[in-house]
Design a protein around this motif. Structure first.
Motif, PDB file in Angstrom:
ATOM      1  N   ASP A  80       0.831  -1.204   0.000  1.00 54.82           N
ATOM      2  CA  ASP A  80       0.000   0.000   0.000  1.00 54.82           C
ATOM      3  C   ASP A  80       0.867   1.257   0.000  1.00 54.82           C
ATOM      4  O   ASP A  80       0.567   2.249  -0.686  1.00 54.82           O
ATOM      5  CB  ASP A  80      -0.928   0.005   1.208  1.00 54.82           C
ATOM      6  CG  ASP A  80      -2.077  -0.980   1.052  1.00 54.82           C
ATOM      7  OD1 ASP A  80      -2.733  -1.270   2.064  1.00 54.82           O
ATOM      8  OD2 ASP A  80      -2.318  -1.435  -0.078  1.00 54.82           O
ATOM      9  N   LYS A  81       1.949   1.235   0.792  1.00 51.60           N
ATOM     10  CA  LYS A  81       2.856   2.377   0.877  1.00 51.60           C
ATOM     11  C   LYS A  81       3.455   2.693  -0.487  1.00 51.60           C
ATOM     12  O   LYS A  81       3.531   3.850  -0.919  1.00 51.60           O
ATOM     13  CB  LYS A  81       3.957   2.086   1.889  1.00 51.60           C
ATOM     14  CG  LYS A  81       4.931   3.245   2.070  1.00 51.60           C
ATOM     15  CD  LYS A  81       5.996   2.889   3.102  1.00 51.60           C
ATOM     16  CE  LYS A  81       6.991   4.054   3.245  1.00 51.60           C
ATOM     17  NZ  LYS A  81       8.065   3.703   4.213  1.00 51.60           N
ATOM     18  N   TYR A  88       0.827   4.281  -2.759  1.00 49.06           N
ATOM     19  CA  TYR A  88       0.576   5.698  -2.435  1.00 49.06           C
ATOM     20  C   TYR A  88       1.719   6.585  -2.927  1.00 49.06           C
ATOM     21  O   TYR A  88       1.492   7.687  -3.428  1.00 49.06           O
ATOM     22  CB  TYR A  88       0.385   5.871  -0.928  1.00 49.06           C
ATOM     23  CG  TYR A  88      -0.994   5.459  -0.453  1.00 49.06           C
ATOM     24  CD1 TYR A  88      -2.138   6.112  -0.946  1.00 49.06           C
ATOM     25  CD2 TYR A  88      -1.164   4.455   0.477  1.00 49.06           C
ATOM     26  CE1 TYR A  88      -3.401   5.741  -0.518  1.00 49.06           C
ATOM     27  CE2 TYR A  88      -2.426   4.083   0.908  1.00 49.06           C
ATOM     28  CZ  TYR A  88      -3.541   4.724   0.398  1.00 49.06           C
ATOM     29  OH  TYR A  88      -4.801   4.353   0.821  1.00 49.06           O
ATOM     30  N   ASP A 131       1.370   9.624  -5.564  1.00 49.74           N
ATOM     31  CA  ASP A 131       1.852  10.979  -5.262  1.00 49.74           C
ATOM     32  C   ASP A 131       2.712  11.519  -6.389  1.00 49.74           C
ATOM     33  O   ASP A 131       2.564  12.672  -6.829  1.00 49.74           O
ATOM     34  CB  ASP A 131       2.652  10.979  -3.959  1.00 49.74           C
ATOM     35  CG  ASP A 131       1.754  10.871  -2.741  1.00 49.74           C
ATOM     36  OD1 ASP A 131       2.269  10.507  -1.662  1.00 49.74           O
ATOM     37  OD2 ASP A 131       0.549  11.140  -2.876  1.00 49.74           O
TER      38      ASP A 131
END
Length: 308
Positions: free
Chosen positions: A282-283, A286, A290
């Motif tokens: 998930d990190k 994201y 970004d």
């Protein structure tokens, strides 16, 4: 009649296609009363090869139209009695047709063990035997190893049939299986490599597996392996609970990231990410978003400035 005896080089099965022709060489075909002939038996046990009724019916139809082309081979066991060494199906077909006599070649075989060799060779050279038939045959040969002269070793049995010692013991182990499992191996629904692990299960566990195949559905090789492992470890014979647990686990493995952002993006996980946790994935997602939004914003800003 020719007298075949056991010698230092005891007769071994070569399983040639012209086996019967070799035995009949220079022998005279005679007509014998059906009532004077009996099937082969060894130490009170019937010969190991099954007689299929469908084959007998087809053979009887052929004999009724064309006659008995190949005579049976028998040995004399008394002054007026004979035992079949080759041709059990032909004999059964003629009996079905209610023949009173049958064409035969009589050979003199006084040694029961040699006679058993001939019966095995005569059957195997005609068609591939079922695993359960091979089990009976090899168990008989293994018993001969204990009760007859010491020259009959497992290596010699192996050489006789052109298979490994492991394969001999594997087939012999079918005698330790539930009849239902033996039938499934005969029909090739279960591979022969499962004989040993199945034989280690309890009679109740074996029957549970056989019933599952017969009344529900087939198991894949992977599923059967897992079932055997679970039964061995737990001692349970409840195959339905075991299969439910196996399939639930399989479904979970198919969707390990069901609720994660990574899964929602419908992106296939690269090999380099195989060992990453859900939060780590998930990190990364994201961070990628970004960067994408940042680049997109810069591009939009340049376009706006130029327009002014």
């Amino acid at each position: 009649m020719i007298d075949i005896k056991r010698s230092a080089n005891r007769p071994r099965a070569n399983f040639s296609n012209n086996f019967e022709e070799l035995l009949m060489d220079k022998q005279k075909v005679v007509s014998l009363p059906m009532s004077k002939i009996e099937p082969f038996s060894f130490n009170g046990d019937p010969q190991p090869f099954a007689i299929d009724e469908n084959e007998i019916s087809a053979l009887a139809d052929s004999i009724s139209k064309c006659g008995l082309i190949t005579p049976i081979i028998v040995r004399s066991i008394s002054s007026n009695s004979y035992q079949i060494l080759s041709g059990h199906k032909r004999y059964a077909a003629c009996k079905k047709l209610m023949h009173l006599d049958i064409d035969a070649v009589v050979i003199e075989v006084t040694d029961d063990n040699v006679a058993f060799d001939i019966v095995c060779q005569a059957n195997i050279q005609r068609k591939e035997p079922r695993p359960s038939e091979l089990s009976k045959m090899f168990n008989t040969y293994l018993s001969l190893r204990k009760n007859v002269s010491a020259d009959l070793t497992v290596n010699e049995i192996s050489n006789m049939f052109g298979i490994s010692r492991k394969t001999i013991y594997r087939y012999a182990n079918i005698s330790n299986l539930d009849n239902g499992l033996a039938e499934l191996i005969d029909s090739k629904s279960i591979q022969i490599r499962f004989i040993e692990p199945l034989a280690k299960l309890s009679p109740e566990q074996q029957k549970a597996i056989a019933d599952y195949y017969n009344y529900d559905e087939r198991l894949s090789s992977k599923e059967l392996t897992l079932v055997i492992e679970q039964m061995t470890n737990s001692g349970s014979s409840d195959i339905y609970d075991i299969m439910k647990a196996i399939r639930n686990l399989s479904e979970k493995k198919k969707e390990p990231y069901k609720n994660s952002l990574y899964n929602e993006m419908y992106i296939k996980k690269p090999l380099c990410m195989q060992n990453m946790t859900e939060s780590e994935l998930d990190k990364i997602m994201y961070e990628l978003l970004d960067k994408y939004l940042e680049n997109n914003f810069k591009s939009t800003k340049k376009v706006t400035t130029n327009e002014k």
